[in-house]
Design a protein around this motif. Structure first.
Motif, PDB file in Angstrom:
ATOM      1  N   TYR A  82      69.691  15.041  24.373  1.00 21.95           N
ATOM      2  CA  TYR A  82      69.582  15.227  25.818  1.00 21.95           C
ATOM      3  C   TYR A  82      70.694  16.123  26.346  1.00 21.95           C
ATOM      4  CZ  TYR A  82      69.863  14.321  30.810  1.00 21.95           C
ATOM      5  OH  TYR A  82      69.942  14.483  32.170  1.00 21.95           O
ATOM      6  N   GLN A 141      70.570  19.705  24.169  1.00 20.90           N
ATOM      7  CA  GLN A 141      69.336  20.483  24.125  1.00 20.90           C
ATOM      8  C   GLN A 141      68.450  20.263  25.348  1.00 20.90           C
ATOM      9  OE1 GLN A 141      67.449  19.643  20.297  1.00 20.90           O
ATOM     10  NE2 GLN A 141      69.474  19.342  19.382  1.00 20.90           N
ATOM     11  N   ASN A 142      68.926  19.410  26.264  1.00 18.51           N
ATOM     12  CA  ASN A 142      68.207  19.140  27.502  1.00 18.51           C
ATOM     13  C   ASN A 142      66.790  18.627  27.256  1.00 18.51           C
ATOM     14  OD1 ASN A 142      68.093  18.963  30.320  1.00 18.51           O
ATOM     15  ND2 ASN A 142      67.102  20.979  30.494  1.00 18.51           N
ATOM     16  N   THR A 143      66.647  17.745  26.269  1.00 23.01           N
ATOM     17  CA  THR A 143      65.338  17.162  25.992  1.00 23.01           C
ATOM     18  C   THR A 143      65.447  15.641  25.921  1.00 23.01           C
ATOM     19  OG1 THR A 143      63.523  16.995  24.398  1.00 23.01           O
ATOM     20  CG2 THR A 143      65.703  17.473  23.500  1.00 23.01           C
ATOM     21  N   GLU A 185      62.938  13.938  24.494  1.00 26.93           N
ATOM     22  CA  GLU A 185      61.939  13.581  23.490  1.00 26.93           C
ATOM     23  C   GLU A 185      62.483  12.576  22.466  1.00 26.93           C
ATOM     24  OE1 GLU A 185      59.069  15.768  20.148  1.00 26.93           O
ATOM     25  OE2 GLU A 185      60.205  16.965  21.592  1.00 26.93           O
TER      26      GLU A 185
END
Length: 399
Positions: free
Chosen positions: A318, A321-323, A325
């Protein structure tokens, strides 16, 4: 009101919370820990003492394993006894060099706490988390009380590493998960004694009078257990009676049990508990907050460390990688190992505890399993690889 702010708010300063905090620090992620007990209490509390290979490897990576490697006792096998016949499962030979290390949880806590504070980490002892709010938003809040003063910790994510009775599990919406619980019809009477271990590796023993386990904490302290009824009381077990029963249940030809002063006794019911979901919004459960296993397989602390390893991976994804998932898959990922540990713990519990009359159908099934261990390297390997802990890659391959 005391106002705190961080990226990850961690409730609980046990192995799960401290390990998570140190894993996050390596990735440059900020965290604050709230622990409702005093530092002295947490570091004196005797709990688990068996570390899987995965757990030791993680602590090596974190740079907190110096004392563990110096003082911990690496075990390359385990003894299994049935009707006073003993066999050895050689871990390293069957698993490509993977083993276990005996090192008390209280010692782990000391090492992790020292490392966290030495690096400038914040941990608030004697601070009770009272409620968790707004975890479905991007700014969750943990309300707490410290020495009568109210406070709030605002964060991006909440990691509830606060055990079965903590606020984390109670806050998870009831509609978000299903509980699984097994209560076994027996308990463990456990003792700590000032006596050198009578064996260099653990002994699990089935006896017609009940289960017994010889474990250890150091070269001078032994940890031993016997199966008792759930309604039994410590008053029924004077020291001499305990040693007599242990000698009988653990005994084999040519082996002698050493005895010494007992300085702690307790009776612990055997049970399994876990939820099929460990997250809701930005609230994540780890360790005993999400699952409890009977100690027969030595999985409690190790499952907690595995949980926070997966949680740290998701938080890293998060922030770097700004995710979301990986975080979204946290429960599914962690539960693969939880189910495996539940199965193995249940297997070890039902194999070695007396559950029906000696000679009964149930007994014959238990004996058949033990006899199979003696004749099958494949069966012994399965026990060994579960005991030392399957590597993380094995679950990533969806075994």
């Amino acid at each position: 009101m005391k106002i705190l702010k961080t990226q990850v708010g961690i409730i609980g300063g046990g192995p799960a919370g401290l390990t998570l905090a140190l894993l996050l620090r390596r990735q440059g992620i900020e965290a604050i820990i709230l622990e409702n007990r005093s530092r002295e209490y947490v570091q004196a509390r005797v709990r688990a003492g068996l570390l899987e290979q995965n757990t030791v490897d993680i602590y090596k990576t974190l740079g907190v394993a110096d004392r563990l490697l110096k003082e911990g006792q690496q075990h390359h096998g385990v003894y299994l006894s049935f009707n006073q016949e003993r066999v050895r499962i050689p871990f390293g030979e069957l698993t490509g060099g993977r083993n276990i290390t005996i090192y008390g949880q209280q010692e782990v806590i000391k090492d992790l706490t020292d490392a966290w504070l030495a690096g400038g980490g914040e941990i608030y002892f004697e601070t009770s988390a009272t409620r968790i709010e707004d975890f479905e938003t991007s700014t969750p809040k943990i309300y707490f009380e410290q020495q009568g003063q109210a406070g709030v910790l605002t964060c991006d994510f909440v990691a509830a590493c606060d055990g079965f009775h903590g606020i984390g599990r109670k806050t998870l919406p009831a509609s978000a998960y299903q509980e699984y619980t097994i209560s076994y019809p027996f308990s463990w009477l456990g003792i700590l004694a000032h006596v050198a271990p009578s064996t260099h590796e653990l002994i699990y023993a089935y006896h017609e009078r009940g289960f017994a386990l010889h474990s250890l904490r150091s070269e001078k302290i032994s940890r031993l257990y016997i199966q008792v009824d759930n309604d039994d009381h410590l008053d029924n077990w004077p020291d001499d009676k305990i040693w007599q029963e242990l000698a009988l249940r653990l005994g084999t030809t040519g082996w002698e049990l050493k005895t010494g002063p007992i300085f702690e006794k307790s009776i612990t019911p055997m049970r399994s508990f876990f939820t099929d979901n460990m997250q809701a919004g930005r609230l994540f459960l780890a360790g005993d907050a999400a699952h409890i296993v009977p100690p027969t397989g030595g999985k409690g602390l190790n499952l907690a460390v595995a949980d926070v390893k997966h949680l740290a991976d998701g938080l890293q994804a998060y922030y770097q990688q700004n995710t979301l998932e990986t975080l979204a898959a946290y429960s599914a990922t962690a539960l693969k190992r939880v189910w495996r540990a539940q199965d193995f713990s249940h297997f070890m519990t039902t194999l070695f505890h007396k559950q029906a009359e000696h000679g009964s159908y149930q007994y014959q099934l238990q004996k058949a399993k033990f006899d199979y261990i003696k004749m099958s390297e494949a069966y012994a390997t399965s026990i060994a690889e579960n005991y030392v802990g399957l590597p993380f890659e094995a679950f990533e391959k969806n075994i």
